[in-house]
Design a protein around this motif. Structure first.
Motif, PDB file in Angstrom:
ATOM      1  N   SER A 179       0.391  -1.093   0.119  1.00  0.00           N
ATOM      2  CA  SER A 179      -0.006  -0.006  -0.082  1.00  0.00           C
ATOM      3  C   SER A 179       0.415   1.201   0.310  1.00  0.00           C
ATOM      4  N   PHE A 180       0.892   2.127  -0.903  1.00  0.00           N
ATOM      5  CA  PHE A 180       1.477   2.966  -0.747  1.00  0.00           C
ATOM      6  C   PHE A 180       0.889   4.690  -1.301  1.00  0.00           C
ATOM      7  N   SER A 181      -0.679   4.718  -1.830  1.00  0.00           N
ATOM      8  CA  SER A 181      -1.282   6.015  -1.806  1.00  0.00           C
ATOM      9  C   SER A 181      -2.011   6.645  -0.766  1.00  0.00           C
ATOM     10  N   ASN A 182      -1.732   6.180   0.443  1.00  0.00           N
ATOM     11  CA  ASN A 182      -1.456   7.425   1.505  1.00  0.00           C
ATOM     12  C   ASN A 182      -0.059   8.067   1.998  1.00  0.00           C
ATOM     13  N   GLN A 183       0.332   7.107   1.783  1.00  0.00           N
ATOM     14  CA  GLN A 183       1.923   7.627   1.859  1.00  0.00           C
ATOM     15  C   GLN A 183       2.287   8.936   1.168  1.00  0.00           C
ATOM     16  N   ILE A 184       2.104   8.633  -0.513  1.00  0.00           N
ATOM     17  CA  ILE A 184       1.917  10.039  -1.339  1.00  0.00           C
ATOM     18  C   ILE A 184       0.909  10.945  -1.059  1.00  0.00           C
ATOM     19  N   LEU A 185      -0.244  10.436  -0.642  1.00  0.00           N
ATOM     20  CA  LEU A 185      -0.467  11.528  -1.009  1.00  0.00           C
ATOM     21  C   LEU A 185      -0.328  12.493   0.740  1.00  0.00           C
ATOM     22  N   ILE A 209     -11.020   9.162 -14.103  1.00  0.00           N
ATOM     23  CA  ILE A 209     -11.132   9.589 -12.578  1.00  0.00           C
ATOM     24  C   ILE A 209     -12.843  10.804 -13.277  1.00  0.00           C
ATOM     25  N   PHE A 210     -13.205  10.647 -11.970  1.00  0.00           N
ATOM     26  CA  PHE A 210     -13.971  11.413 -11.733  1.00  0.00           C
ATOM     27  C   PHE A 210     -14.051  12.580 -10.807  1.00  0.00           C
ATOM     28  N   HIS A 211     -15.095  14.009 -10.879  1.00  0.00           N
ATOM     29  CA  HIS A 211     -15.625  14.212  -9.870  1.00  0.00           C
ATOM     30  C   HIS A 211     -17.406  14.716 -10.139  1.00  0.00           C
ATOM     31  N   ASN A 212     -17.644  15.347  -8.881  1.00  0.00           N
ATOM     32  CA  ASN A 212     -19.146  15.478  -8.625  1.00  0.00           C
ATOM     33  C   ASN A 212     -20.084  14.350  -9.596  1.00  0.00           C
ATOM     34  N   GLY A 213     -19.705  13.155  -9.644  1.00  0.00           N
ATOM     35  CA  GLY A 213     -20.017  12.180 -10.775  1.00  0.00           C
ATOM     36  C   GLY A 213     -19.970  12.160 -11.822  1.00  0.00           C
ATOM     37  N   MET A 214     -18.967  12.967 -12.484  1.00  0.00           N
ATOM     38  CA  MET A 214     -19.204  13.246 -13.730  1.00  0.00           C
ATOM     39  C   MET A 214     -17.358  12.697 -14.270  1.00  0.00           C
ATOM     40  N   GLU A 215     -17.284  12.372 -15.714  1.00  0.00           N
ATOM     41  CA  GLU A 215     -15.843  11.760 -15.576  1.00  0.00           C
ATOM     42  C   GLU A 215     -15.311  12.847 -16.392  1.00  0.00           C
ATOM     43  N   THR A 216     -14.460  13.380 -15.460  1.00  0.00           N
ATOM     44  CA  THR A 216     -13.204  14.927 -16.209  1.00  0.00           C
ATOM     45  C   THR A 216     -12.079  14.261 -17.199  1.00  0.00           C
ATOM     46  N   ILE A 217     -11.551  13.580 -16.629  1.00  0.00           N
ATOM     47  CA  ILE A 217      -9.854  13.192 -16.591  1.00  0.00           C
ATOM     48  C   ILE A 217      -9.654  11.686 -16.662  1.00  0.00           C
ATOM     49  N   GLN A 218      -8.739  11.100 -17.859  1.00  0.00           N
ATOM     50  CA  GLN A 218      -8.214   9.855 -17.824  1.00  0.00           C
ATOM     51  C   GLN A 218      -7.165   9.542 -17.482  1.00  0.00           C
ATOM     52  N   ILE A 219      -6.990   8.044 -16.411  1.00  0.00           N
ATOM     53  CA  ILE A 219      -5.542   8.190 -16.485  1.00  0.00           C
ATOM     54  C   ILE A 219      -5.049   7.307 -16.881  1.00  0.00           C
ATOM     55  N   TYR A 220      -3.703   6.825 -17.868  1.00  0.00           N
ATOM     56  CA  TYR A 220      -3.250   6.153 -18.609  1.00  0.00           C
ATOM     57  C   TYR A 220      -2.149   5.437 -17.597  1.00  0.00           C
ATOM     58  N   MET A 221      -1.450   3.923 -18.021  1.00  0.00           N
ATOM     59  CA  MET A 221      -0.136   3.737 -17.109  1.00  0.00           C
ATOM     60  C   MET A 221       0.222   2.801 -18.381  1.00  0.00           C
ATOM     61  N   PHE A 222       1.592   3.538 -18.303  1.00  0.00           N
ATOM     62  CA  PHE A 222       2.383   2.190 -19.180  1.00  0.00           C
ATOM     63  C   PHE A 222       3.548   1.599 -18.370  1.00  0.00           C
ATOM     64  N   LYS A 223       3.013   0.327 -18.238  1.00  0.00           N
ATOM     65  CA  LYS A 223       4.945  -0.532 -17.420  1.00  0.00           C
ATOM     66  C   LYS A 223       5.543  -1.503 -18.622  1.00  0.00           C
ATOM     67  N   GLU A 224       7.120  -1.199 -19.044  1.00  0.00           N
ATOM     68  CA  GLU A 224       7.469  -1.594 -19.889  1.00  0.00           C
ATOM     69  C   GLU A 224       8.430  -2.857 -19.217  1.00  0.00           C
ATOM     70  N   GLU A 243      -3.497  -4.948 -10.719  1.00  0.00           N
ATOM     71  CA  GLU A 243      -4.747  -4.422 -10.536  1.00  0.00           C
ATOM     72  C   GLU A 243      -4.776  -3.223  -9.002  1.00  0.00           C
ATOM     73  N   ASN A 244      -4.244  -4.207  -8.146  1.00  0.00           N
ATOM     74  CA  ASN A 244      -3.303  -3.258  -6.281  1.00  0.00           C
ATOM     75  C   ASN A 244      -2.899  -1.879  -7.503  1.00  0.00           C
ATOM     76  N   MET A 245      -1.962  -1.943  -8.329  1.00  0.00           N
ATOM     77  CA  MET A 245      -0.583  -0.365  -7.983  1.00  0.00           C
ATOM     78  C   MET A 245      -1.904  -0.046  -8.500  1.00  0.00           C
ATOM     79  N   VAL A 246      -2.836  -0.672  -9.954  1.00  0.00           N
ATOM     80  CA  VAL A 246      -2.639   0.782 -10.458  1.00  0.00           C
ATOM     81  C   VAL A 246      -4.470   1.581  -9.659  1.00  0.00           C
TER      82      VAL A 246
END
Length: 525
Positions: free
Chosen positions: A148-154, A230-245, A251-254
């Motif tokens: 788990s790393f999300s809380n640490q980064i935030l 990524i949603f804001h106020n229930g609406m899709e606003t942006i998209q995140i793409y991840m690429f690992k070579e 799934e946990n990382m994403v």
């Protein structure tokens, strides 16, 4: 738990090192380590710390050999490293190249909570590689154990100075932690921000975004890819793409990466996807270079030609929109590229080099006079010749930090330049260094210390009247001849002419520090 700086001090390679300053910063998490070969701050700013790189939890190793005997440069370097997000310095070769750790270096590190770790003194045989190997090994081991790393980064982001709390920094932390390249786009697929892993990756991100259409993890051209919304106020606003070579995404990382982006946008990314000039100005001042270029292209604004900026303070907040209107009307015929927007509590004006031959001093004077005619009370701060968004952001930070001091030092001034703020910053640095530095700076004024009237006259004459006798007389409500008599008396007492170079420079600086000290009580009320 992440690897904290203090935990690294138990490693065999650091066990004999001494923490000489900044101990309050030892609780910070460490995610990377780097060797600092260039100690010149100006070259660092241009060559290494460009506007796209912010290093959130990195410690640096250096022997500071190029500035081993220049303590002022060492202090400046520490301030720059801390501003850029570095969290500590491991110093090698004290007693070999650097004679000793100067008290001024210790004081600035303590002031900034910036750990200064000194390796065993007088040891020319020390090797960077030993510390680098053990620190990297500790970080990798911790990352493998800690899923788990999300809380640490935030938490790391929330603790950053506001100037570093931006999307570029967030993506840098995520790419470092996930070892993947990450792209943010709007809902139309237009790229907004991107972070690559490694930093020199040649992966064609635009192509990969076009090919990635599924929310499930898949493989395209040997690259593990995924797309999430990524949603804001229930609406899709942006998209995140991840690429690992190198290895497949999990799934946990994403999920955790998407969570970091989602929470960041909710807390600090209001109107991030908006396309307007206000968001463009915010992107410039927040040093978000990719977003700036993307918005500039959409709005057909040549942001690369912007090299000059005014920060306009409006006395009555209710009048800001009227000031903005008049600024746009005054300036639009003079410049090809012009942005006038409100950022926080300051009206910001971005300009190119202009259409006419008018110099900026003349333009500022005319604009200020016209605003006065409209009974709009303002103060204009000019920063000219800005080369990068990093320069603009640094200018804004310095202006905000020293604006109040500048007004106390120059109460009659309504149009400032960056030179005013550089001088104010230098005076404040002397004041912050304590009694010894202050006494030394005030030595030229010692013969006058018991004569308040002469000190006040000298301050008004040099700082407010630009050495003009008539203007000084007007400001002090006395005849011009009275000013001449007092300046002559000052010259006799100090045995120098305060109206001639180079003596006037020495007395200008001394009387400025005197005025700042005199107003210290008022500034803290």
């Amino acid at each position: 738990m992440s690897v904290e700086f203090k935990n690294l001090l138990t490693l065999p390679s650091l066990r004999e090192a001494e923490v000489v300053a900044g101990k309050a910063g030892l609780d910070q998490p460490v995610t990377s380590i780097n060797v600092l070969e260039q100690s010149n701050v100006d070259k660092l700013r241009k060559e290494l710390f460009n506007q796209e790189d912010k290093y959130g939890s990195e410690i640096v190793i250096s022997g500071l050999m190029t500035i081993a005997h220049d303590v002022n440069a060492q202090v400046k370097l520490i301030q720059h490293l801390q501003h850029e997000g570095e969290i500590g310095l491991i110093l090698y070769y004290v007693g070999v190249f650097i004679p000793e750790v100067d008290q001024r270096l210790i004081d600035i590190c303590d002031q900034l909570d910036f750990p200064l770790v000194v390796m065993p003194r007088g040891e020319p045989s020390l090797r960077y590689s030993e510390v680098i190997y053990e620190v990297v090994e500790a970080i990798i081991k911790q990352e493998m154990e800690e899923m788990s790393f999300s809380n640490q980064i935030l938490e790391q982001i929330s603790n950053l100075p506001s100037n570093q709390r931006n999307v570029d920094t967030m993506l840098k932390m995520l790419t470092d932690r996930t070892h993947s390249s990450i792209v943010l786009t709007d809902i139309r697929g237009q790229m907004i921000n991107a972070g690559t892993w490694p930093s020199i990756s040649t992966l064609d991100l635009s192509y990969m975004v076009e090919q990635t259409t599924d929310a499930s993890i898949q493989t395209i051209d040997s690259v593990s890819v995924v797309k999430r919304s990524i949603f804001h106020n229930g609406m899709e606003t942006i998209q995140i793409y991840m690429f690992k070579e190198t290895q497949p995404l999990t799934e946990n990382m994403v999920e955790q990466a998407a969570e970091v982006v989602q929470i960041f946008m909710n807390l600090w990314g209001q109107n991030y996807e908006a396309v307007n000039t206000q968001e463009l100005v915010k992107a410039i001042l927040n040093d978000e270079s990719v977003k700036m270029r993307r918005l500039g292209a959409i709005l057909h604004i040549d942001v690369g030609s912007i090299s000059n900026v005014w920060f306009v303070h409006v006395k009555d907040p209710a009048e800001r929109k009227f000031v903005m209107y008049h600024l746009k009307e005054e300036m639009k015929l003079r410049f090809n590229v012009l942005l006038v927007e409100l950022f926080e509590e300051t009206v910001v004006v971005f300009m190119d080099e202009g259409k006419t031959e008018e110099d900026f001093t003349t333009i500022a004077s005319q604009v200020f006079e016209h605003l006065q005619e409209e009974q709009l009370e303002t103060t204009i701060v000019q920063y000219l010749g800005m080369n990068t968004t990093t320069d603009v952001q640094a200018a804004y930070i310095k202006m905000e930090k020293y604006f109040e001091q500048a007004q106390f030092l120059y109460p009659q001034q309504q149009i400032f330049t960056q030179l005013h703020f550089q001088f104010v910053a230098e005076c404040e640095r002397v004041v912050s260094e304590g009694e010894k530095a202050i006494r030394q700076a005030l030595v030229p004024l010692q013969p006058l210390m018991q004569q308040e009237e002469l000190l006040e006259t000298l301050a008004v004459f040099l700082l407010d009247a630009q050495s003009h006798y008539a203007k000084a007389g007007e400001l002090l409500f006395v005849h011009m001849n009275t000013i001449k008599y007092r300046i002559k008396r000052i010259n006799e007492i100090v045995h120098y002419s305060v109206t001639k170079l180079p003596e006037s420079l020495i007395y200008y600086r001394a009387i400025a520090i005197w005025r700042l000290l005199k107003n210290t009580g008022k500034r803290t009320e």
